[in-house]
Design an enzyme around this catalytic site. Structure first.
Site, mmCIF file in Angstrom:
data_model
loop_
_atom_site.group_PDB
_atom_site.id
_atom_site.type_symbol
_atom_site.label_atom_id
_atom_site.label_comp_id
_atom_site.label_asym_id
_atom_site.label_seq_id
_atom_site.Cartn_x
_atom_site.Cartn_y
_atom_site.Cartn_z
ATOM 1 N N ASP A 104 0.853 -1.190 0.000
ATOM 2 C CA ASP A 104 0.000 0.000 0.000
ATOM 3 C C ASP A 104 0.889 1.240 0.000
ATOM 4 O OD1 ASP A 104 -1.790 2.096 0.526
ATOM 5 O OD2 ASP A 104 -3.068 0.813 1.751
ATOM 6 N N ARG A 179 -0.922 -9.087 -10.133
ATOM 7 C CA ARG A 179 -2.074 -8.386 -10.711
ATOM 8 C C ARG A 179 -1.944 -6.883 -10.520
ATOM 9 N NH1 ARG A 179 -7.089 -8.794 -6.611
ATOM 10 N NH2 ARG A 179 -5.955 -9.209 -4.695
#
Length: 199
Positions: A104, A179
């Site tokens: 993140d 991804r």
């Protein structure tokens, strides 16, 4: 899940290879594996290595457990919780590589202090890494690249291994992608791959 889940209430074995049914030539830790695509691909390609993954979100854990069941993988162990707790639990000098991939980025400046790649966690990762082993960090966020380089290069236990720009623009050998990386490329962001070696 009980067979592959790590119980941090128990003391970690001195040799992490004891966590696996087969002898492991190396132990790899992936912090925050998301959907598990990279994690499972690596563990599948290296059945002789032990792979430990930590992910706080149960959807990611469930995807990896499903892959374990389908493919019969025996070289994976999982922890669903805070990576800092796992790093404190692991024995010193027990890990051969840490993968920290697309964590993140906390893009707002006022939230940067929440970024996982910081001095306290660098201390934790340095403690568990064997000397000469690598911390592999990937991100598509330019400010996070600068953040990581500044902190790792100031840390006494890490050195940046790059000798040329191509080294941080090129994924590591055997890289299956993630991804998050695919999304970044679709949206026009360029991934960066940084390797920091434990002194």
């Amino acid at each position: 899940m009980a067979e592959v889940g790590l119980d941090l209430a128990s003391r970690a074995p001195d040799a992490l290879a004891k966590l696996f049914p087969r002898d492991c030539k190396k132990i790899v830790l992936e912090i925050g594996f998301g959907g598990g695509e990279h994690f499972v691909a690596r563990a599948t390609a290296e059945p002789w290595a032990g792979y430990i993954g930590v992910e706080p979100y149960l959807n990611g854990i469930a995807k990896v457990v499903r892959a374990i069941d389908i493919d019969g993988l025996e070289n994976i162990r999982l922890f669903s919780g805070d990576a800092r707790d796992l790093l404190e639990w692991l024995p010193a000098g027990s890990i051969d590589r840490i993968d920290l991939l697309y964590p993140d980025p906390w893009p707002k400046k006022r939230h940067w202090k929440r970024r996982f790649f910081g001095p306290n966690n660098l201390d934790r990762m340095a403690r568990v890494l064997k000397p000469g082993s690598d911390l592999c960090f990937a991100t598509d966020i330019g400010t996070y690249v600068e953040w990581a380089l500044y902190r790792a290069r100031r840390h006494p236990d890490f050195e940046w291994t790059a000798q040329s720009p191509s080294e941080w623009r090129t994924p590591w050998d055997g890289w299956p992608g993630t991804r998050y990386e695919a999304k970044a490329i679709r949206e026009g962001r360029t991934p960066t791959y940084l390797t920091f070696r434990r002194r």
